[in-house]
Scaffold this active site. Structure first.
Site, short mmCIF file in Angstrom:
data_model
loop_
_atom_site.label_atom_id
_atom_site.label_comp_id
_atom_site.label_asym_id
_atom_site.label_seq_id
_atom_site.Cartn_x
_atom_site.Cartn_y
_atom_site.Cartn_z
CG ASN A 210 27.33 -5.60 -143.96
OD1 ASN A 210 26.85 -4.40 -144.24
ND2 ASN A 210 26.70 -6.66 -144.26
CB ILE A 305 17.71 -13.08 -150.25
CG1 ILE A 305 17.77 -13.13 -148.78
CG2 ILE A 305 16.36 -12.37 -150.47
CD1 ILE A 305 18.06 -11.99 -147.98
CE LYS A 339 24.77 -13.90 -155.75
NZ LYS A 339 24.41 -13.77 -154.32
O1 C5P Z 1 27.21 -13.49 -153.36
P1 C5P Z 1 27.31 -12.09 -153.17
O2 C5P Z 1 27.01 -11.79 -151.70
O3 C5P Z 1 28.61 -11.60 -153.63
O4 C5P Z 1 25.98 -11.39 -153.89
C1 C5P Z 1 25.77 -10.21 -153.67
C2 C5P Z 1 24.17 -10.10 -154.40
O5 C5P Z 1 23.32 -10.95 -153.94
C3 C5P Z 1 23.63 -8.55 -153.78
O6 C5P Z 1 22.72 -8.27 -154.65
C4 C5P Z 1 23.09 -9.21 -152.65
O7 C5P Z 1 21.89 -8.26 -152.30
C5 C5P Z 1 22.52 -10.72 -152.95
N1 C5P Z 1 22.62 -11.57 -151.96
C6 C5P Z 1 21.42 -12.05 -151.56
N2 C5P Z 1 21.41 -12.96 -150.33
C7 C5P Z 1 22.64 -13.13 -149.76
C8 C5P Z 1 23.74 -13.08 -150.28
C9 C5P Z 1 23.82 -12.05 -151.19
O8 C5P Z 1 20.33 -11.59 -151.73
N3 C5P Z 1 22.55 -13.92 -148.74
#
Ligand code: C5P
Length: 391
Positions: A210, A305, A339
């Protein structure tokens, strides 16, 4: 001096013999990583040439308030807004008096009046002028208004007098300026930050990724370091110099990022990385050939993560980012709950990637805050202070 990296310093020079030392000060600030723009008063130009300051700062020197050409390039209000710090060195008795009374009689006083950044003065004048009650009253008033006063030093003066009134040496001033960007908000704390995009390999030459530039994550790492934290920066592929003193771990995929993060126990976890939600189920061992008209790529979900770290017991203070194209607040609040994190920083996905500026709203369980849109470095410093308050 590392806290001067990427700081935008407006160096004001007023008329006094110590102005010759401002050249060295400018050089030291630039060497420490700051971007310096110089504003000189008319009398400062009698002591040192604007050309010298232009050569050392690498930027055109600003002198006149009513200069059409200069205003068109960067107006005085823009200049005031640009600054992370306004440092006036030397600050003459005359300038100090005008500043105390809120004058906007030349470019430098006008910029000082319009600036929202911290203001620091390095007074330099004859010892009798310094000890004069008028000057002392002015200094007390400025101190009360929260200005930072660097010096003056004691010793032999250019006029032959001995006493208080010498400007501090450039190296001392540069150190004091650097100190203004350091705060103990995160002293003794360990912070882990993820930044940048992840790359999910399709075959040996292709990947899914991205547009994340990593700028916000790197700015937060720098701000956390300035707040006294020990910082681990787990970064996807970006084109940015790492903040000195951060422990940098370079990764590519989400799985590598998770693996690196779990090796960094921390008090505060800030997930800024734009982690790819999905990865190809299988990575082709050889380059995929374009023999077929269409092919299908089976994708599987990547580990979350942030949610993984937030599920730990005990868990660090967890901060997530939400780049959304619609329903900013609703989606941000949903992330807070889903989360199990402590703070969400939300922004519009359309204007965040690779942008030097950020316009964000912060949401936590008991409140929210709209941050003033600004450069990512400034927003990062605001966020560090907000995290400190919420903790
Ligand atoms: O679920 P989404 O991608 O919208 O959430 C965004 C947040 O979650 C950001 O802080 C991103 O760094 C973290 N994130 C993560 N691991 C993922 C997806 C998102 O740590 N696989």
């Amino acid at each position: 001096m590392h806290s001067l990296i990427n700081k935008q310093i407006l160096l004001g020079i007023t008329g006094g013999i110590a102005a010759y030392k401002s050249a060295e000060l400018c050089r030291l600030l630039v060497k420490a990583g700051a971007e310096v723009r110089v504003v000189m008063t008319a009398s400062a130009c009698e002591f040192i040439t604007p050309l010298t300051m232009q050569a050392l700062s690498g930027n055109r020197v600003h002198i006149e308030l009513l200069d059409e050409e200069a205003e068109a390039a960067m107006g005085h209000i823009e200049l005031a807004r640009w600054a992370d710090l306004v440092l006036v060195a030397p600050a003459s008795a005359n300038f100090i008096a005008r500043l105390t009374h809120g004058e906007a009689s030349d470019l430098l006083t006008t910029v000082c009046l319009a600036a929202t950044a911290p203001l620091a003065l390095a007074p330099a004048m004859n010892q009798a002028m310094w000890s004069n009650q008028n000057t002392q009253d002015n200094m007390s008033a400025l101190k009360q208004k929260g200005l930072h006063i660097f010096g003056p030093a004691d010793g032999e003066q250019a006029c032959g007098d001995i006493g208080l009134g010498r400007m501090l040496e450039p190296s001392e001033l540069a150190l004091l300026a650097a100190g203004l960007f350091q705060n103990g908000a995160f002293a003794g704390l360990k912070v882990c930050i993820t930044a940048g995009p992840t790359r999910e390999a399709i075959d040996p030459v292709r990947y899914i990724s991205n547009h994340s530039s990593g700028k916000m994550g790197y700015a937060l790492a720098q701000a956390a370091l300035e707040a006294g934290a020990q910082v681990s920066l787990i970064s996807g592929p970006v084109n940015l110099p790492p903040p000195p003193h951060a422990y940098l771990v370079n990764v590519e995929s989400a799985e590598q990022m998770l693996n690196a993060v779990t090796k960094e126990p921390c008090d505060i976890f800030i997930a800024v990385a734009a982690v790819a939600d999905y990865r190809p189920q299988q990575i082709a061992s050889n380059k995929i050939k374009k023999t077929r008209e269409s092919i299908q790529l089976e994708l599987v979900k990547n580990p979350d993560i942030l949610a993984t770290i937030a599920a730990q017991k005990p868990k660090p203070f967890c901060v997530g980012f939400a780049a959304e194209t619609e329903n900013l607040k609703r989606n941000a609040l949903a992330k807070l709950t889903n989360k199990n994190i402590d703070l969400v920083i939300a922004n519009h996905a359309t204007n965040t990637f690779n942008n030097d500026e950020a316009s964000v709203n912060a949401y936590w369980h008991k409140g929210e805050k709209v941050l003033t849109p600004d450069r990512k470095e400034k927003v990062a410093r605001e966020l560090i202070l907000l995290i400190k308050d919420l903790m």
